[in-house]
Structure formats: structure tokens, C-alpha cells
Design a protein around this motif. Structure first.
Motif, short mmCIF file in Angstrom:
data_model
loop_
_atom_site.label_atom_id
_atom_site.label_comp_id
_atom_site.label_asym_id
_atom_site.label_seq_id
_atom_site.Cartn_x
_atom_site.Cartn_y
_atom_site.Cartn_z
N PHE A 115 0.83 -1.21 0.00
CA PHE A 115 0.00 0.00 0.00
C PHE A 115 0.87 1.26 0.00
O PHE A 115 0.54 2.25 -0.66
N LEU A 118 2.01 1.90 -3.47
CA LEU A 118 0.92 2.44 -4.30
C LEU A 118 0.64 3.89 -3.95
O LEU A 118 0.42 4.73 -4.84
N PHE A 132 -7.22 7.73 -0.75
CA PHE A 132 -6.99 6.35 -0.35
C PHE A 132 -6.12 6.24 0.89
O PHE A 132 -6.25 5.31 1.66
N ILE A 135 -8.49 6.37 3.65
CA ILE A 135 -9.29 5.15 3.79
C ILE A 135 -8.43 4.01 4.34
O ILE A 135 -8.84 3.28 5.23
N LEU A 136 -7.21 3.88 3.78
CA LEU A 136 -6.38 2.74 4.16
C LEU A 136 -5.90 2.81 5.61
O LEU A 136 -5.53 1.80 6.18
N ARG B 17 2.90 1.90 -19.53
CA ARG B 17 2.61 2.78 -18.41
C ARG B 17 1.11 2.81 -18.12
O ARG B 17 0.68 2.83 -16.97
N ALA B 20 0.26 -0.21 -16.19
CA ALA B 20 0.72 -0.07 -14.81
C ALA B 20 -0.20 0.85 -14.03
O ALA B 20 -0.54 0.59 -12.87
N GLN B 21 -0.64 1.93 -14.69
CA GLN B 21 -1.54 2.87 -14.01
C GLN B 21 -2.84 2.20 -13.60
O GLN B 21 -3.29 2.33 -12.47
N ALA B 24 -2.26 -0.12 -10.72
CA ALA B 24 -2.06 0.58 -9.46
C ALA B 24 -3.40 1.05 -8.90
O ALA B 24 -3.67 0.89 -7.69
N VAL B 25 -4.26 1.60 -9.77
CA VAL B 25 -5.54 2.09 -9.28
C VAL B 25 -6.41 0.92 -8.79
O VAL B 25 -7.06 1.01 -7.74
N LEU B 28 -5.14 -0.14 -5.38
CA LEU B 28 -5.60 0.76 -4.33
C LEU B 28 -7.07 0.54 -4.02
O LEU B 28 -7.49 0.55 -2.87
N PHE B 29 -7.83 0.31 -5.08
CA PHE B 29 -9.26 0.12 -4.91
C PHE B 29 -9.55 -1.14 -4.09
O PHE B 29 -10.36 -1.13 -3.17
N GLY B 31 -7.47 -2.52 -2.01
CA GLY B 31 -7.04 -2.19 -0.65
C GLY B 31 -8.10 -1.39 0.09
O GLY B 31 -8.39 -1.65 1.26
N GLY B 32 -8.70 -0.45 -0.60
CA GLY B 32 -9.76 0.36 -0.02
C GLY B 32 -10.94 -0.50 0.42
O GLY B 32 -11.51 -0.29 1.49
#
Lengths: 318, 289
Positions: A115, A118, A132, A135-136, B17, B20-21, B24-25, B28-29, B31-32
Motif C-alpha cells: 500500500f 501504491l 486512499f 481510507i487505508l 505505463r 501499470a496505471q 495501481a488504481v 488501491l481500490f 485495498g480500499g
């Protein structure tokens, strides 16, 4: 030490030193030598009275026959320690504590690092990163009591997790996660991972932001790709932070009590018993304060080893 | 990672790229969701009826939105008292430890004296003492001092646990402030306490705030000493209150969730307001120590 009182006194170098009027320089320098101790006195009184004295007390209890409950106590040497070490529940608690800590710390590190990378990556727009990050970090801000109750609801036999797991075909029938002898320890470890990774994440994020950009530039010139840069620049640069965090996290996780107490209470049949719940039960369920003290001293010794490692590491860094 | 950013010449790299972008998003999502879904579920359950909470299939957003659980808690004097107790204890711990720690930090930052090193080691090592080790003697000590089942017992206990962090943090802050400031105050006829209270403490406001928020959080969340050093309902704090609720009403989940939400609000608000101060303080404390 009341500041108002001291401020009201006529001002001079050593205004906050109580006593007769300033005299010869000799005396005054003696008072000046006392000044730092005066400033430190509330701290020292608290730390000695409520840290050093209690530790001496618990060590004394651990060598007595009946501590606290019976004023007629006698010295019994290492009997309490032998009793604790020979208790099969103690061995189980020790092993459970080690598994719980090792898995938690590794998972905290891996998830925290992922994380943090990221959140530090320029692949993600800044606004999204800020959102984020908030949130994290949330799970870390939750009271342990809340975390425990929340996950008891989520993991209950007719709770959401079981609904999702059965519908996805992961499990055939709803599972009693927290009261299964095989799954309770993994379940509480998972909960502990959920609420503990943000601490790693934030520290590693700070560590990442402190790495000088020219190191990456140099690596790029040498033809290093993203993976090579991560291995040869990022990880070595984060190493001191990682070791500090891992030791601290290990110390704290080994002391975890509330989460386990409120989710499984150490059960079913010792499956999630850890050193803290084992000690607590000896003292406040069996009222065997002497044996509990012996167990508490063993916990203290184990923590001391970790703490010494931590302090040494901090010194080595400086 | 950032390698491809500065050399985007070829389209292939552009494409890579992009991928990769997106990854990454997505990362994160996910993880959220991992972090946030359980919390959303808590929030949503607090607005549901008890039967609806375990309804299949589960629904995140209820059609029968209800504030009943909150009303039940906020009109029950026993439960309101848990909150009052937590506020009293946490605020007292924050203010008192800031005061004590400022004085200690001032000494450690501005003076050289015998045993300074030993005192530093004492302060740092206190952080590693397991609470369970102290629990048994504290129980005896607090009863002996006549402060069992009182605010004083909890406040003193929590202060010992937060002081080391507070002192280390504030010493770090004071060290960054030039000693010429102290000398200027001395020239103007101010004593050391004046220097500390009127000059150093106000200038170190970011540090004071982050220490205050941190100590508040620790005191608000503490469980094992609150459990052991108090006995009656009128002295219990929120974490114990939540547990009592869990034992009493054979699982009024909506009430427990409402109480949990209310129990998190002060910490969340403090964190949101002081996030910037707090994060820098937290990481400085954790990384440097």
C-alpha cells in the motif's frame, strides 16, 4: 510543579528553584545542577512509582507462595516458575503467541509495503492517493473493542463473510470461524492483520518519501528497470525503518490482549490462548496471583530481549 | 514504477505505463475495499433492525433506515456515562501528560547533567514493558492507594504508558528550536519556566497537538486496565461498555454497532482535523525514537 507559582517569583536565572534568596555563586551553581532534575521530577516520580516499583512488586510476588490474596506469604523460590512452565497451557500459549506474532508481522509488512508503494507511486493521481491514504489508515484508528465486536458480527455463522464464502463456493456450509479449534487462531490473526498494517504503511510511506531521487536517477542511468530499482535502491534504503518497525510490531503484537479476549477469550480449548490471556486468567479467573506473577515476569523477560534488540538497532542507526 | 515516466518516447512504453496505471488504481481500490468494507458494514448495520442485519442476501444499504439503535443508546444514562467517563479520562490524560512531558522534555533538551543517558534509557525502555506484567501489581497498588474504581487510577496508569512517547517527541521538537530563544527570554528577565511555558510550548504547537491527539487515542482505546481497575458501571469506559453490551443483551447487534460508531467518532474527528500534524509526528516518533 506549578508553573504559575514559579513565574510569579522574582525572575532570575534559577527562578524556579525553591529555597532562600540567591546567595554565593558556589551555592547557585549547586542549585543550577538540580534544575534539570526538578523539571524531570514529575516524570521520574511517575515512572519510578508506577513502573519500577510495580515491576519490583511483581517479581517479589512471583517468588511468594500466595501473593495479594493472603497476607501470610512465604518465599518459595522458583516453585511458581516451575509450575507455570510445566503447565501444558503455557506451552500452547507460547507457541500460539509466536505464530500469531510472526504471521501478523510478516503480513503487516507485506501489506503495508504494498500500500505504501501504491500511495507513493506517481502512476496514481495525487487526489486519489490522498483519498486512499485516509481510507487505508482507517482500521488502525478503531478501538480494539470495536474491531472485536465488528469482526464477531462479520464472522458469525450467518454473517456476511460466510454468505460470501458459501456463495463463491469456497466453503460448503457456513463456518463458525471463531469457535472452530482449527480456524480460530487464523481468524484472530487475520483480524489483527486487518487492524495493524496501517502503522507499517505510514512509516514505510514516510521512509519512501525520504529516499533521495538521485539514487533512482543513477539506477536508471545504469539501466535498472522498476524491479531492479526496487531491489537495489528502495529495499536497502528502507531497511532500517523495516527492522525498527518489525521489532516494534513484534513487541506490541506479543502483548495483544483485548482483541483476543473479546473475540475468542483464548478458546476454544486453548486454541487461541496467548501469553497475555493465559496470565490474565491465572490472575483474575483462578486468583492465583503468585503463578500469574511468575508468568508475567516470563513475559517481561521475553519482551526485554526484543527491547534490547530494538534499542541496539536504534543505536546502530545513529 | 517511475522509470517510464521520464522517458515516454516510444508508444510501447506509453502502453505499458497505461497498464501499470490501471493496475495501481485497481490495487488501491482493492485495498480500499479490504480496509473500508468492514467499516461500512458496521455503519450500515447500525441503521438496521436486528433481524435485518443477518438477512440473506445481505444488503449494504437498508430500505428501512432507522436511528432506533442510536436513540436507545443516547437515552440510556448508563451508556451515556460510559462516554462521559471516556472523555474525562482521555482529556485529562492528554493535558496532564502534555504538561509533565513538556517539563521533562525541556530538561532533556536544554541541559547536560549526570545520569541523563540513564534517564533516557529508562524512558525509552518503559515502552517495551508489557501491560500484562504491570496489571497484577497495579491492581494491588491501586487498591492500596485507595483509587481503585476511580478516574485517578485510570488517569495515572495511562499517563505512565503515554509519557515516554510524549517526552521523546517533545524533546525532538525542542531540540529543533534555537537556544538563542531561551537566551533572549533570559535577557528579558524571564525564568526557565517562563521560557518553557510562554515560548517553547507555543512554538512547538504542531508537536504538542500530535502528542495530545496520540495520548487521547491511547487513553480512549485502552481496554485491559479499564477492565481490571474499575468495577462499577458508573466508572466503565466505552471499550468496556461495548463488551458489556455484548454480554448483556444476547446480541443486539444494531445497538452494538451504533455504540461502536459513536465510540469511534471522537478519534476519527481528531484524526481528520489534525491528520497532517499527526502523521508527521507519528512517523517521526516511530522512525527516529
Amino acid at each position: 510543579m506549578t508553573s504559575a507559582e514559579a513565574v510569579a517569583l522574582p525572575s532570575s536565572e534559577d527562578v524556579d528553584v525553591p529555597g532562600p534568596a540567591p546567595a554565593a555563586p558556589k551555592q547557585s551553581s549547586g542549585r543550577r545542577a538540580l534544575t534539570p532534575y526538578l523539571f524531570l521530577s514529575p516524570t521520574l516520580v511517575l515512572l519510578i512509582g508506577l513502573m519500577a516499583v510495580p515491576i519490583a512488586m511483581v517479581i517479589a510476588y512471583s517468588f511468594m507462595k500466595r501473593a495479594i490474596t493472603n497476607p501470610d506469604t512465604s518465599f518459595v523460590g522458583l516453585d511458581n516458575y516451575l509450575a507455570v512452565i510445566q503447565d501444558p497451557s503455557f506451552t500452547v500459549s507460547l507457541v500460539n503467541t509466536l505464530i500469531f506474532c510472526a504471521v501478523s508481522v510478516v503480513a503487516h509488512f507485506v501489506i503495508g509495503l504494498a500500500f505504501a508503494l501504491l500511495l507513493n507511486s506517481d502512476l496514481v493521481p495525487v487526489g486519489l492517493r490522498v483519498a486512499f491514504r485516509a481510507i487505508l489508515i482507517l482500521p488502525w484508528l478503531f478501538t480494539v473493542a470495536v474491531t472485536a465486536v465488528l469482526w464477531r458480527m462479520l464472522l458469525s455463522p450467518n454473517g456476511v463473510i460466510n454468505y460470501l464464502a458459501t456463495n463463491a463456493g469456497v466453503v460448503g456450509a457456513p463456518i463458525e470461524w471463531l469457535s472452530s479449534a482449527d480456524l480460530a487462531l487464523p481468524a484472530i490473526t487475520f483480524i489483527n492483520i486487518w487492524c495493524g498494517y496501517p502503522f507499517f504503511m505510514i512509516s514505510l510511506l514516510a521512509g519512501l518519501q525520504g529516499i533521495p531521487q538521485d539514487l533512482y536517477e543513477a539506477a536508471k542511468v545504469d539501466g535498472a528497470g522498476p524491479v531492479a530499482q526496487f531491489v537495489s535502491v528502495t529495499l536497502p534504503q528502507l531497511r532500517p525503518v523495516i527492522i525498527s518497525m518489525a521489532l516494534l510490531d513484534f513487541i506490541w503484537t506479543s502483548q495483544q490482549f483485548a482483541l483476543i479476549w473479546m473475540t475468542t477469550g483464548g478458546g476454544p480449548i486453548n486454541a487461541t490462548e496467548v501469553l497475555s490471556t493465559f496470565t490474565y486468567k491465572l490472575a483474575f479467573a483462578s486468583y492465583d496471583f503468585a503463578e500469574a506473577s511468575a508468568s508475567a515476569v516470563i513475559v517481561l523477560l521475553l519482551s526485554t530481549i526484543l527491547a534490547v534488540l530494538y534499542v541496539r538497532h536504534q543505536r546502530a542507526k545513529e | 514504477m517511475s522509470t517510464t515516466a521520464t522517458i515516454p518516447r516510444r508508444r510501447r512504453i506509453h502502453g505499458r505505463r497505461r497498464v501499470a496505471q490501471v493496475c495501481a488504481v485497481i490495487g488501491l481500490f482493492l485495498g480500499g475495499l479490504f480496509a473500508g468494507l468492514p467499516i461500512l458494514w458496521m455503519l450500515s448495520s447500525s441503521f438496521k433492525s436486528n433481524t435485518e442485519i443477518f438477512e440473506q442476501p445481505p444488503r449494504l444499504i437498508t430500505e428501512n433506515f432507522s436511528l432506533d439503535a442510536y436513540v436507545t443508546i443516547l437515552t440510556d444514562p448508563v451508556k451515556v456515562r460510559f462516554f462521559i467517563n471516556s472523555y474525562v479520562v482521555a482529556i485529562a490524560v492528554s493535558l496532564l501528560s502534555l504538561a509533565v512531558a513538556s517539563f521533562g522534555a525541556y530538561a532533556l533538551s536544554r541541559f547536560e547533567f549526570p545520569f541523563k543517558k540513564q534517564i533516557n534509557v529508562l524512558i525509552i525502555s518503559v515502552q517495551a514493558v508489557p501491560p500484562i506484567t504491570l496489571l497484577i501489581p497495579y491492581f494491588g497498588l491501586v487498591v492500596f492507594l485507595g483509587i481503585y474504581n476511580s478516574y485517578a487510577g485510570l488517569i495515572l496508569t495511562y499517563m505512565v504508558f503515554v509519557l515516554p512517547y510524549a517526552i521523546i517527541m517533545l524533546t525532538g521538537y525542542f531540540n529543533t528550536l534555537p537556544r538563542e530563544l531561551d537566551e533572549a527570554v533570559a535577557v528579558d528577565g524571564g525564568g526557565r519556566v517562563t521560557t518553557l511555558v510562554r515560548i517553547l510550548m507555543p512554538i512547538s504547537l504542531p508537536g504538542m497537538v500530535s502528542v495530545g491527539v496520540y495520548t487521547f487515542m491511547i487513553a480512549w482505546n485502552e481496554y485491559i486496565f479499564a477492565l481490571t481497575l474499575t468495577r462499577t458501571d458508573d466508572m466503565r469506559t466505552v471499550p468496556i461498555g461495548i463488551q458489556l453490551l455484548m454480554g448483556q443483551h444476547s446480541y443486539n447487534w444494531n445497538e452494538m454497532m451504533a455504540m461502536s460508531v459513536l465510540g469511534c467518532i471522537p478519534v476519527l474527528i481528531l484524526f481528520l482535523i489534525f491528520q497532517r500534524y499527526f502523521m508527521s509526528g507519528m512517523t517521526a516518533g516511530a522512525v527516529k525514537v
